[in-house]
Design an enzyme around this catalytic site. Structure first.
Site, short mmCIF file in Angstrom:
data_model
loop_
_atom_site.label_atom_id
_atom_site.label_comp_id
_atom_site.label_asym_id
_atom_site.label_seq_id
_atom_site.Cartn_x
_atom_site.Cartn_y
_atom_site.Cartn_z
CG ASP A 1 37.56 36.63 52.89
OD1 ASP A 1 38.20 36.49 51.83
OD2 ASP A 1 36.52 37.31 52.96
CB CYS B 1 42.24 41.42 46.86
SG CYS B 1 42.43 42.14 48.47
NE ARG C 1 38.24 38.47 43.73
CZ ARG C 1 38.19 39.19 44.84
NH1 ARG C 1 39.16 39.97 45.15
NH2 ARG C 1 37.13 39.12 45.62
CE LYS D 1 36.44 43.71 53.17
NZ LYS D 1 36.19 43.50 51.75
CG ASN D 2 33.11 40.98 52.76
OD1 ASN D 2 33.70 42.00 52.42
ND2 ASN D 2 33.69 39.79 52.77
NE ARG E 1 40.75 46.79 49.57
CZ ARG E 1 40.62 45.58 49.05
NH1 ARG E 1 41.66 44.92 48.65
NH2 ARG E 1 39.43 45.04 48.92
C1 UD1 Z 1 33.27 38.06 48.30
C2 UD1 Z 1 33.94 38.75 49.47
C3 UD1 Z 1 35.38 38.25 49.64
C4 UD1 Z 1 35.39 36.73 49.74
C5 UD1 Z 1 34.62 36.09 48.61
C6 UD1 Z 1 34.46 34.58 48.76
C7 UD1 Z 1 32.87 40.91 49.45
C8 UD1 Z 1 32.99 42.37 49.23
N1 UD1 Z 1 33.96 40.18 49.23
O1 UD1 Z 1 34.01 38.41 47.14
O2 UD1 Z 1 35.90 38.82 50.84
O3 UD1 Z 1 36.73 36.26 49.69
O4 UD1 Z 1 33.29 36.66 48.53
O5 UD1 Z 1 33.87 34.27 49.97
O6 UD1 Z 1 31.84 40.42 49.87
N2 UD1 Z 1 33.62 34.17 40.08
C9 UD1 Z 1 33.46 33.92 38.74
N3 UD1 Z 1 32.61 34.72 38.05
C10 UD1 Z 1 31.91 35.74 38.63
C11 UD1 Z 1 32.08 35.98 40.00
C12 UD1 Z 1 32.95 35.18 40.71
O7 UD1 Z 1 34.07 33.01 38.18
O8 UD1 Z 1 31.14 36.42 37.94
C13 UD1 Z 1 34.57 33.34 40.84
C14 UD1 Z 1 35.71 34.16 41.43
O9 UD1 Z 1 36.73 34.35 40.49
C15 UD1 Z 1 36.13 33.31 42.60
C16 UD1 Z 1 34.82 32.70 43.08
O10 UD1 Z 1 33.91 32.83 41.98
O11 UD1 Z 1 37.00 32.28 42.17
C17 UD1 Z 1 34.22 33.39 44.31
O12 UD1 Z 1 34.01 34.75 44.03
P1 UD1 Z 1 32.82 35.57 44.70
O13 UD1 Z 1 32.04 34.66 45.61
O14 UD1 Z 1 32.09 36.28 43.63
O15 UD1 Z 1 33.62 36.60 45.57
P2 UD1 Z 1 33.39 38.16 45.69
O16 UD1 Z 1 31.94 38.47 45.73
O17 UD1 Z 1 34.27 38.86 44.74
#
Ligand code: UD1
Length: 416
Positions: free
Chosen positions: A304, A116, A121, A22-23, A396
């Site tokens: 995850d 989620c 986030r 998915k990711n 999802r």
């Molecule tokens: C992706 C995955 C999700 C997984 C996560 C961490 C997808 C679609 N989803 O989510 O399944 O749990 O990686 O492995 O690929 N953060 C910030 N600022 C930002 C972006 C992120 O502070 O601009 C923080 C988030 O709040 C969180 C951490 O960074 O605490 C990790 O987030 P991120 O790696 O961005 O996860 P996703 O890409 O949303």
């Protein structure tokens, strides 16, 4: 509300095949906006999140044909630059169209993302990257608007190796003028898959899979046919399912390197895990031993799989300490596991799980995608029947979840 009714007590046995990731699929579908024509993406799982991403692309003017796991995406007529609230609120990853839109159309207007509820986030790191590439960013009425007649390569340091920010910046930088360097980039296998896909489209990306990624911008990208990698999180979930039911399962279509952190922890817990050419064999004859877990960006233990692993630890011999470092609010499954008799205490980002010999079936609700899967696994191991509510979270991200588990001997039915 749809429920899964899980009858516990059957050790899972047999072979199960893992779907495409998915990711990986989500950013790669978004990346198809970068070329002017038809891209073919194979091994895409049939999931709600994938449908939402396809809906977002269609709202932007793309047309999409689906044939089983293959998507044919025609991005010739991208006429819009706005991803509407109704779609983006359903899934945070919809924000991944911002990078491609900025690069291709010079502007993007995206509703603040949903998805989620596992923490605040923010998307500041994505925006920091776009600003560094020369985009002007405005907020208003729940939307973020970014514009840049032509993106320009830049050096970008991410304060945290965010998966989504790395992907979004990677896609934007592929069509920027000049060289971009992303430092403290995420190293997840899904980043490598996206970079491989972009490179096959003619991008010039080096270093994906390390913490420094270099992108030499190109003028245009061509069409591609790309197969996505197997889903390491789905694989990890089935590995834990085998362990928690004291079963014997062969999990096919797994890249062993990608599941190393899970294999290592399961082995430490006394579970038999053997990586083979075609997949991974997992067998457990006893209750697991307790192990401590700390979630970290790849190659650390994946956040995850924290909830599924916690479900396993509720039945371990001994006490395990689980520290969640990636998301600040990812313990919502704890109260649900407690309803099944688990003994868990939380202090900030740490959960202390005192293992018990058994759980008892109870009505519970999935609070997010992986929490939902964890509750199903707990239900498979519990005495009696577990009713898992809010199944849409599970749909999802897991393709035919209960069907695959039932093929291994589980007894799960779906009911409204
Ligand atoms: C992706 C995955 C999700 C997984 C996560 C961490 C997808 C679609 N989803 O989510 O399944 O749990 O990686 O492995 O690929 N953060 C910030 N600022 C930002 C972006 C992120 O502070 O601009 C923080 C988030 O709040 C969180 C951490 O960074 O605490 C990790 O987030 P991120 O790696 O961005 O996860 P996703 O890409 O949303």
């Amino acid at each position: 509300m749809t429920k899964l009714i899980v009858k516990g007590g059957v050790p899972l046995k047999g072979t199960v095949k893992i779907s495409g990731a998915k990711n990986s699929s989500l950013p790669i579908i978004a990346a198809s906006l970068l070329s002017d024509g038809i891209n073919i993406i194979e091994d895409v799982p049939d999931l709600e999140d994938v449908k939402v991403m396809c809906d977002v692309l269609e709202a932007l003017g793309a047309s999409i044909e689906k044939d089983k796991g293959t998507l044919k995406i025609n991005s010739k007529n991208i006429s819009e630059h706005e991803a509407p609230y109704d779609l983006v609120r359903k899934m945070r990853a919809s924000f991944l169209v911002m990078g491609p839109l900025l690069a291709r159309r010079g502007k993007a207007k995206i509703s603040m993302p949903g998805g989620c509820a596992i923490g605040t986030r923010p998307i500041d790191l994505h925006l920091k990257g776009f600003s560094a590439l020369g985009a002007e960013i405005i907020f208003g009425h729940g939307y973020i608007e970014a514009s840049a007649p032509k993106l320009k390569g830049a050096k970008i340091y991410l304060d945290f190796p965010s998966v989504g920010a790395t992907e979004n910046i990677l896609m934007a930088a592929s069509l920027a003028e000049g060289k971009t360097v992303i430092e403290n980039a995420a190293e997840e296998p899904e980043i490598v898959d996206l970079a491989n896909c972009l490179n096959a489209m003619g991008a010039k990306i080096r270093g994906a899979g390390t913490d420094i990624i270099k992108v030499e911008g190109v003028k245009e990208l061509r069409n591609v046919c790309h197969s996505v990698i197997p889903d390491r999180i789905e694989a990890g979930t089935f590995m834990v399912a085998a362990a928690i039911t004291q079963g014997d399962v062969f999990i096919e279509n797994v890249l062993p390197d990608h599941i190393k952190p899970v294999s290592a922890k399961l082995k430490e817990a006394g579970v038999f895990v053997r990586e083979e050419q075609k997949g991974v064999h997992v067998r457990a004859d006893d209750r697991p031993k307790s192990v401590d877990i700390k979630t970290l960006p790849y190659p650390g233990f994946p956040t995850d799989l924290q909830a599924p692993m916690m479900a396993l630890m509720t039945l371990a011999e001994g006490t395990s300490v689980i520290i969640e470092t990636v998301f600040e609010n990812r313990f919502m499954h704890v109260d649900e596991l407690k309803r099944m008799g688990a003994n868990i205490k939380i202090q900030g980002r740490t959960a202390v799980v005192e293992g018990k010999p058994y759980l008892s079936g109870a009505p519970v609700k999935a609070t997010d995608l992986r929490a939902g899967a964890a509750l199903v696994l707990a239900g498979l191991a519990a005495e009696g029947i577990t009713y898992v509510d809010n199944v849409y979270h599970i749909d999802r991200g897991y393709e035919r979840f209960e069907e695959k588990l039932n093929s291994l001997g589980a007894d799960i039915t779906r009911a409204d």
